[in-house]
Design a protein around this motif. Structure first.
Motif, PDB file in Angstrom:
ATOM      1  N   UNK A   1     105.262  23.673 -21.595  1.00 22.23           N
ATOM      2  CA  UNK A   1     104.266  24.607 -21.061  1.00 22.23           C
ATOM      3  C   UNK A   1     102.966  24.540 -21.864  1.00 22.23           C
ATOM      4  N   UNK A   2     103.078  24.513 -23.190  1.00 23.55           N
ATOM      5  CA  UNK A   2     101.884  24.440 -24.039  1.00 23.55           C
ATOM      6  C   UNK A   2     101.130  23.139 -23.810  1.00 23.55           C
ATOM      7  N   UNK A   3     101.864  22.052 -23.610  1.00 23.90           N
ATOM      8  CA  UNK A   3     101.225  20.759 -23.330  1.00 23.90           C
ATOM      9  C   UNK A   3     100.412  20.830 -22.047  1.00 23.90           C
ATOM     10  N   UNK A   4     100.947  21.471 -21.015  1.00 24.74           N
ATOM     11  CA  UNK A   4     100.203  21.588 -19.753  1.00 24.74           C
ATOM     12  C   UNK A   4      98.922  22.404 -19.953  1.00 24.74           C
ATOM     13  N   UNK A   5      98.997  23.445 -20.779  1.00 25.74           N
ATOM     14  CA  UNK A   5      97.801  24.261 -21.046  1.00 25.74           C
ATOM     15  C   UNK A   5      96.749  23.421 -21.761  1.00 25.74           C
ATOM     16  N   UNK A   6      97.142  22.753 -22.842  1.00 26.81           N
ATOM     17  CA  UNK A   6      96.192  21.954 -23.626  1.00 26.81           C
ATOM     18  C   UNK A   6      95.597  20.837 -22.791  1.00 26.81           C
ATOM     19  N   UNK A   7      96.457  20.150 -22.048  1.00 25.74           N
ATOM     20  CA  UNK A   7      95.991  18.981 -21.293  1.00 25.74           C
ATOM     21  C   UNK A   7      94.986  19.378 -20.217  1.00 25.74           C
ATOM     22  N   UNK A   8      95.277  20.461 -19.492  1.00 21.76           N
ATOM     23  CA  UNK A   8      94.348  20.905 -18.452  1.00 21.76           C
ATOM     24  C   UNK A   8      92.985  21.256 -19.020  1.00 21.76           C
ATOM     25  N   UNK A   9      92.974  21.952 -20.166  1.00 21.81           N
ATOM     26  CA  UNK A   9      91.704  22.312 -20.792  1.00 21.81           C
ATOM     27  C   UNK A   9      90.949  21.065 -21.250  1.00 21.81           C
ATOM     28  N   UNK A  10      91.664  20.141 -21.876  1.00 23.31           N
ATOM     29  CA  UNK A  10      90.999  18.946 -22.403  1.00 23.31           C
ATOM     30  C   UNK A  10      90.448  18.061 -21.288  1.00 23.31           C
ATOM     31  N   UNK A  11      91.133  18.015 -20.153  1.00 20.50           N
ATOM     32  CA  UNK A  11      90.622  17.228 -19.025  1.00 20.50           C
ATOM     33  C   UNK A  11      89.279  17.776 -18.546  1.00 20.50           C
ATOM     34  N   UNK A  12      89.162  19.105 -18.515  1.00 25.10           N
ATOM     35  CA  UNK A  12      87.884  19.718 -18.110  1.00 25.10           C
ATOM     36  C   UNK A  12      86.809  19.423 -19.147  1.00 25.10           C
ATOM     37  N   UNK A  13      87.139  19.535 -20.424  1.00 17.89           N
ATOM     38  CA  UNK A  13      86.163  19.285 -21.487  1.00 17.89           C
ATOM     39  C   UNK A  13      85.740  17.818 -21.516  1.00 17.89           C
ATOM     40  N   UNK A  14      86.687  16.917 -21.293  1.00 17.50           N
ATOM     41  CA  UNK A  14      86.321  15.473 -21.270  1.00 17.50           C
ATOM     42  C   UNK A  14      85.489  15.132 -20.042  1.00 17.50           C
ATOM     43  N   UNK A  15      85.705  15.845 -18.955  1.00 21.58           N
ATOM     44  CA  UNK A  15      84.833  15.651 -17.792  1.00 21.58           C
ATOM     45  C   UNK A  15      83.400  16.025 -18.163  1.00 21.58           C
ATOM     46  N   UNK A  16      83.236  17.112 -18.931  1.00 21.18           N
ATOM     47  CA  UNK A  16      81.904  17.501 -19.379  1.00 21.18           C
ATOM     48  C   UNK A  16      81.294  16.439 -20.281  1.00 21.18           C
ATOM     49  N   UNK A  17      82.112  15.847 -21.140  1.00 21.93           N
ATOM     50  CA  UNK A  17      81.604  14.775 -22.000  1.00 21.93           C
ATOM     51  C   UNK A  17      81.054  13.617 -21.167  1.00 21.93           C
ATOM     52  N   UNK A  18      81.788  13.254 -20.124  1.00 21.83           N
ATOM     53  CA  UNK A  18      81.332  12.166 -19.256  1.00 21.83           C
ATOM     54  C   UNK A  18      80.030  12.541 -18.561  1.00 21.83           C
ATOM     55  N   UNK A  19      79.939  13.776 -18.098  1.00 20.76           N
ATOM     56  CA  UNK A  19      78.745  14.213 -17.363  1.00 20.76           C
ATOM     57  C   UNK A  19      77.521  14.358 -18.263  1.00 20.76           C
ATOM     58  N   UNK A  20      77.731  14.630 -19.550  1.00 16.50           N
ATOM     59  CA  UNK A  20      76.599  14.817 -20.465  1.00 16.50           C
ATOM     60  C   UNK A  20      76.263  13.534 -21.230  1.00 16.50           C
ATOM     61  N   UNK A  21      77.065  12.486 -21.027  1.00 16.24           N
ATOM     62  CA  UNK A  21      76.867  11.250 -21.797  1.00 16.24           C
ATOM     63  C   UNK A  21      75.685  10.441 -21.281  1.00 16.24           C
TER      64      UNK A  21
END
Length: 453
Positions: free
Chosen positions: A433-453
């Motif tokens: 369950x904790x892995x699903x929480x962390x992974x979902x958040x990180x996917x959103x944050x990495x999407x932001x990294x791609x968009x701001x790169x």
């Protein structure tokens, strides 16, 4: 708002005689009770452990059409501070039972009814999960909670909960129970039991929405809704609870094929909120309402780290104070980013604009006491991020990088775990369950990294 946790027969405090052991089949006992109290279930639905995502749930015996009534709960069958057997006392003592949560009267009602030998709700309690086995992170050892959920915001939320529960119990609840020893046996005067019931109310209670004209009023107190809290949750739900003067009605919102589980929704909730309040997360990418937070002070820190000298740092602090005056930011606030939208668009747009503008622009802004209409190119939609000013994108990127540093693991480590079914299957429930929480958040944050790169 029933949590998707394993439902076992409830075990109350030792020696509490709520008659649960008399019925070897708790579902049959619950259905007989439904008949006695006028809780009408459609013949097309069944309470079952078979074909459900976790423990007890409700399944369609036959195909159900959108708009069909699944069951109706008369208001007299609800368990609340008003319907319980000590309702008059709770109403008289309402002033002494005020608390931050607003839940104390219901919790006292549950504490009393659980130990009452002839509580009218005993067959309903028989379908509750075992209180000692709730999976909310507040029951995890602190070290495990921090290790698995570091960076997600859950450990901090839990610590606040626990502090509030302890304060509420010792200052309000325990004195009330001690003042009424005939209503509360020593066995229920327990902080541990109280904490378990708080978690149960957090996960299983419902809150009737206010009428539109009553928006300024205090929210309605929580209440327990038998049958409705059996339904599990997914974001793409197929049923919804409707409130009417005489009863609460669960209605299908889309066709439900025979044999399929019936799901309610607890609202638009990110995975960190689901695990915090209910003890589970939806597997990626099922939760379309998932979000990631960037703490407001993290954006401030990113801006200060980019300052070239002390004078520039002082200017940034002045701008932060200005944003605080506008009530756009706060020391404990967060900017909330979804998969497809920025939920705090106005706050984040204003913050990036003020922190990145020139000294001259900031002076003019203060002299004009704000600015006019927002320009389209300043719109902070997910799709528009690549077109933002470079200084805005850089500050947003730096803020995301700082946010990612708060986690104990990186995205690749999470992807490796999720990509290996054998390894993932050997993880504990909490680890999954904790892995699903962390992974979902990180996917959103990495999407932001791609968009701001």
């Amino acid at each position: 708002m029933a949590a998707r946790v394993k439902r076992r027969r409830v075990t109350g405090p030792e020696g509490c005689g709520h008659g649960l052991d008399r019925d070897p089949d708790p579902v049959a006992g619950f259905l007989r009770w439904c008949g006695r109290v006028g809780l009408e279930l459609s013949p097309k639905v069944a309470v079952s452990r078979q074909g459900t995502v976790a423990g007890y749930g409700m399944v369609a015996r036959e195909s159900v059409q959108a708009g069909e009534l699944l069951f109706a709960v008369p208001r007299a069958a609800l368990l609340s501070q008003h319907t319980c057997s000590i309702g008059d006392l709770l109403e008289r003592e309402r002033g002494a039972l005020q608390s931050q949560s607003g839940w104390v009267p219901l919790l006292l009602a549950l504490l009393h009814e659980l130990q009452a030998p002839a509580s009218p709700w005993s067959p309903y309690f028989a379908l509750w999960p075992e209180l000692g086995r709730l999976e909310h992170p507040m029951f995890w050892p602190e070290g495990e909670r921090r290790r698995l959920l570091q960076g997600t915001g859950v450990p901090e939320a839990v610590e606040k909960d626990l502090a509030n529960i302890r304060s509420e119990y010792h200052s309000v609840v325990l004195p009330f129970m001690e003042a009424h020893p005939d209503l509360f046996s020593p066995r229920v005067r327990s902080l541990e039991l109280y904490q378990q019931l708080v978690a149960l109310v957090m996960a299983y209670s419902f809150q009737e929405p206010l009428e539109e004209e009553d928006d300024e009023k205090e929210p309605n107190p929580p209440l327990m809704v038998p049958a409705a809290d059996i339904l599990n949750h997914v974001a793409d739900h197929n049923a919804n609870l409707e409130y009417s003067p005489n009863c609460l009605r669960m209605v299908a919102t889309q066709p439900i094929p025979k044999g399929h589980e019936i799901f309610n929704t607890y609202g638009q909730m990110a995975n960190w909120q689901l695990i915090h309040m209910y003890g589970f997360a939806e597997p990626y990418p099922d939760n379309t309402d998932d979000t990631a937070d960037i703490q407001m002070v993290t954006v401030r820190e990113a801006a200060l780290q980019g300052a070239r000298d002390e004078a520039e740092r002082l200017q940034l602090w002045e701008r932060w104070d200005y944003l605080c005056e506008l009530e756009m930011v706060g020391e404990e606030g967060a900017f909330v980013i979804g998969r497809e939208e920025v939920l705090t668009e106005e706050e984040l747009t204003t913050t990036l604009k003020v922190l990145c503008m020139s000294a001259e622009e900031f002076r003019e802004l203060k002299e004009q006491d704000g600015w006019g209409d927002k320009r389209e190119e300043d719109s902070l939609t997910i799709t528009n991020i690549p077109r933002l000013k470079e200084s805005w994108r850089q500050l947003l990127r730096d803020s995301v990088l700082l946010t990612l540093q708060a986690y104990a693991t990186d995205l690749k480590a999470e992807q490796d775990l999720l990509g290996n079914k054998d390894v993932y299957s050997k993880l504990s429930w909490r680890e999954q369950q904790a892995l699903q929480v962390r992974y979902g958040q990180k996917m959103i944050l990495h999407q932001l990294l791609e968009l701001t790169g």
